[in-house]
Design an enzyme around this catalytic site. Structure first.
Site, mmCIF file in Angstrom:
data_model
loop_
_atom_site.group_PDB
_atom_site.id
_atom_site.type_symbol
_atom_site.label_atom_id
_atom_site.label_comp_id
_atom_site.label_asym_id
_atom_site.label_seq_id
_atom_site.Cartn_x
_atom_site.Cartn_y
_atom_site.Cartn_z
ATOM 1 N N ASP A 20 0.829 -1.208 0.000
ATOM 2 C CA ASP A 20 0.000 0.000 0.000
ATOM 3 C C ASP A 20 0.863 1.258 0.000
ATOM 4 O O ASP A 20 2.053 1.220 0.329
ATOM 5 C CB ASP A 20 -0.946 0.017 1.208
ATOM 6 C CG ASP A 20 -0.221 0.011 2.534
ATOM 7 O OD1 ASP A 20 0.810 -0.686 2.654
ATOM 8 O OD2 ASP A 20 -0.671 0.705 3.471
ATOM 9 N N GLU B 141 0.056 -1.135 5.793
ATOM 10 C CA GLU B 141 1.150 -0.693 6.659
ATOM 11 C C GLU B 141 1.029 0.776 7.009
ATOM 12 O O GLU B 141 1.363 1.192 8.132
ATOM 13 C CB GLU B 141 2.499 -0.957 5.965
ATOM 14 C CG GLU B 141 3.709 -0.749 6.854
ATOM 15 C CD GLU B 141 4.213 0.693 6.912
ATOM 16 O OE1 GLU B 141 5.023 1.010 7.793
ATOM 17 O OE2 GLU B 141 3.785 1.511 6.061
#
Length: 466
Positions: free
Chosen positions: A75, A142
């Site tokens: 991400d 994350e």
């Protein structure tokens, strides 16, 4: 992009830039990784959190070498310039070569942490690879909650060593990080009363990251408010209190309305507070102006003022080196939302016992005031491993490669490594990465030659793990 070296690293990075992948929207990129793994005839795994593991067998002669996990997250932070029409759920990132850097047109680039994923994929397909078995672990979310790492099963990885490639400064070897928790405070505002009074505005502090900058004497806007409010007469009430934005940011500004105080005592409290905070970085400004608004009850006003005054804030304990913060807390924000006054207090520590002691101290203050709270957003720390075999090898190879030693650090911030260390306590972990600046902003850029050097170093390090 096709001219950049290492060619296959930037090839895969360009593929990642074509796929929208902000946090919470990783299905497409996760499926791309699975498809790529299958095309490369690799053992492929995808879990319910969309984490992906791609496994390549050891090369000849390395069958008995320690197995290695290469790790990054898929991400990226979705941030753009004010005049950009970019849609992070539909549009590709547009790369721009700016001298020795790669950046993006009006948006974040996603080198944090797409460059790690690209390095891993390039290694997995490299016909000339020499080294042990590698597992490329790519996690989700994350940048928000670390949900991917926290939800990873404890029986899916085989590796003995883990190399995280999410650091953003070449030449720095990270060997530990803090764990943390957030205390969420919530009190119902109830009936409000319209009154005339004064508005206090605080501005000019530097703010900053609540982990990396907590020991940098940047001041905290909520502590400035506490210094003023806790020294006024006992008949005051407050209202419309707002300061801070996120639990990992030190609040730099804010405002609150005060009722029942005289202007002269406010001015005296302002003078004393400016003197008290005269050495903090930035240019602290305190404004006092006439205002009207809705007042909280006397009881709620007292609770809030006493809480911000009595909750510790800043560095709590230091590590043995006397330079690295071991534990700290950040009185991060106060805001009104849905009829409640809410606050968040972020605690960090690289020592679990110190974290629990600090948490207990703050909870005691809150409980004694009769304030409602809950604990959430818990993430584990990554403790420095005294008997590491990977760390000295990484240092040796780097010195041979660059002619100088790594700067070895333990950081006072959270990394996914803590979650892996909790699930796999025998893992030997390090974190490295190329030079990336402006991460999480439209100014993000990665140094092209730094990517070359770090990738070449990574290949050599793997070659020497025997």
């Amino acid at each position: 992009m096709e001219k950049l070296q290492p060619e296959r690293v930037f090839y895969y990075f360009s593929k990642l830039m074509e796929i929208p992948r902000p946090s919470f929207h990783e299905k497409k990129v996760s499926d791309f990784l699975v498809k790529t793994g299958k095309e490369l005839n690799l053992e492929t795994y995808q879990d319910e959190s969309l984490n992906v593991i791609l496994k390549r067998k050891a090369s000849k002669g390395y069958e008995n070498a320690p197995k290695v996990i290469l790790q990054g997250h898929m991400d990226m932070v979705a941030s753009k310039t004010e005049d950009s029409n970019h849609d992070f759920l539909k549009d590709s990132i547009i790369p721009v070569i700016d001298g020795k850097y790669l950046t993006a047109k009006d948006t974040t680039l996603g080198a944090d942490n797409g460059i790690a994923v690209a390095m891993g994929l390039a290694l997995l397909e490299d016909e000339n690879y020499v080294g042990p078995q590698i597992e490329l672990l790519v996690t989700t979310e994350e940048e928000t909650s670390m949900a991917g790492a926290l939800n990873l099963a404890d029986d899916v990885l085989e590796g003995e060593y883990l190399i995280n490639i999410d650091s953003e400064e070449e030449g720095v070897l990270t060997v530990g990080s803090a764990g943390g928790i957030t205390i969420f405070v919530e009190e119902k505002i109830g009936q409000e009363e319209q009154k005339d009074g004064y508005e206090i505005k605080v501005s000019g502090l530097l703010g900053g990251h609540s982990g990396m900058d907590i020991n940098d004497n940047r001041g905290n806007a909520l502590k400035v408010f506490a210094s003023i409010l806790d020294n006024l007469n006992s008949d005051i009430t407050i209202g419309e209190f707002t300061s801070g934005s996120l639990d990992n940011i030190i609040p730099s500004s804010g405002s609150v309305k005060v009722y029942g105080a005289k202007l002269e005592e406010l001015e005296e409290a302002k003078k004393n507070t400016l003197d008290k905070f005269k050495d903090v970085k930035g240019e602290l400004k305190i404004e006092i102006n006439e205002a009207s608004g809705k007042s909280y009850s006397k009881e709620l006003s007292e609770k809030i003022i006493k809480m911000i005054a009595n909750v510790a804030c800043g560095t709590n304990t230091m590590m043995k080196d006397g330079e690295t913060v071991e534990s700290s807390d950040n009185l991060a924000l106060i805001k009104e939302e849905d009829g409640f006054i809410k606050s968040e207090i972020s605690l960090r520590s690289s020592d679990n016992d110190a974290l629990e002691e600090l948490s207990k101290k703050i909870r005691t203050v809150i409980e004694d005031l009769g304030i409602n709270y809950r604990i959430d957003s818990i993430y584990p720390g990554w403790e420095y491993k005294e008997d590491s075999k990977l760390r000295p090898l990484a240092q040796k190879v780097y010195k041979e490669f660059e002619g100088k030693e790594f700067d070895t650090i333990v950081i006072h911030a959270g990394l996914e490594c803590g979650a892996f260390y909790e699930k796999y306590p025998n893992l030997d972990i390090i974190s490295i990465g190329p030079n990336i600046t402006g991460a999480h902003s439209p100014e993000e850029k990665v140094e092209i030659e730094s990517v070359q050097r770090v990738y070449a170093y990574l290949k050599q390090l793997l070659k020497e793990i025997k």
